[in-house]
Design a protein around this motif. Structure first.
Motif, PDB file in Angstrom:
ATOM      1  N   UNK A  14     -36.714 -42.994   1.497  1.00  0.00           N
ATOM      2  CA  UNK A  14     -37.056 -41.638   1.947  1.00  0.00           C
ATOM      3  C   UNK A  14     -36.672 -40.650   0.857  1.00  0.00           C
ATOM      4  N   UNK A  15     -37.466 -39.601   0.718  1.00  0.00           N
ATOM      5  CA  UNK A  15     -37.121 -38.563  -0.255  1.00  0.00           C
ATOM      6  C   UNK A  15     -37.618 -37.214   0.236  1.00  0.00           C
ATOM      7  N   UNK A  16     -36.938 -36.174  -0.193  1.00  0.00           N
ATOM      8  CA  UNK A  16     -37.329 -34.828   0.198  1.00  0.00           C
ATOM      9  C   UNK A  16     -36.554 -34.344   1.408  1.00  0.00           C
ATOM     10  N   UNK A  17     -37.139 -33.373   2.093  1.00  0.00           N
ATOM     11  CA  UNK A  17     -36.513 -32.748   3.261  1.00  0.00           C
ATOM     12  C   UNK A  17     -37.183 -33.244   4.532  1.00  0.00           C
ATOM     13  N   UNK A  18     -36.360 -33.455   5.563  1.00  0.00           N
ATOM     14  CA  UNK A  18     -36.882 -33.934   6.847  1.00  0.00           C
ATOM     15  C   UNK A  18     -36.457 -32.997   7.961  1.00  0.00           C
ATOM     16  N   UNK A  19     -37.469 -32.473   8.636  1.00  0.00           N
ATOM     17  CA  UNK A  19     -37.300 -31.593   9.779  1.00  0.00           C
ATOM     18  C   UNK A  19     -38.505 -31.815  10.686  1.00  0.00           C
ATOM     19  N   UNK A  20     -38.655 -31.057  11.775  1.00  0.00           N
ATOM     20  CA  UNK A  20     -39.782 -31.317  12.685  1.00  0.00           C
ATOM     21  C   UNK A  20     -41.157 -31.270  12.016  1.00  0.00           C
TER      22      UNK A  20
END
Length: 100
Positions: A14-20
């Protein structure tokens, strides 16, 4: 996100930002893998941000398969500690430990 097999274990990077707004592709991939494999590894070293949406995904996948979380960065590690999820999830320092 990158997916590959290593030592007969499904590994996701996984990479980056995770939000809804951004969790759906990762969620769908992990859920599909969890239904097919007895162990899934999620390499989180390149996760820049994760909120409760990401945490809920990890816990949900944990209930379906043997989920190993690898190399969470400081922000994610803090989220896991504050919520107590680090005591429920299998958090590993590196890929070798997670696939052993």
């Amino acid at each position: 996100m990158v997916q590959y097999e290593w030592h007969k274990v499904q590994v996701f990077v996984a990479h980056g930002a995770y939000d809804p707004a951004s969790i759906t592709p990762l969620s769908e991939a992990l859920q599909s893998a969890a239904e097919k494999h007895s162990r899934v590894v999620l390499d989180c070293a390149a996760v820049a941000f994760a909120d409760s949406t990401f945490l809920n995904l990890l816990i949900g996948i944990h209930h379906t398969t043997d989920l190993r979380v690898v190399a969470p960065p400081a922000q994610l590690r803090r989220l896991l500690e504050l919520t107590g999820a680090d005591r429920v999830l299998k958090v590993q320092a590196n890929l070798e430990d997670a696939t052993a």
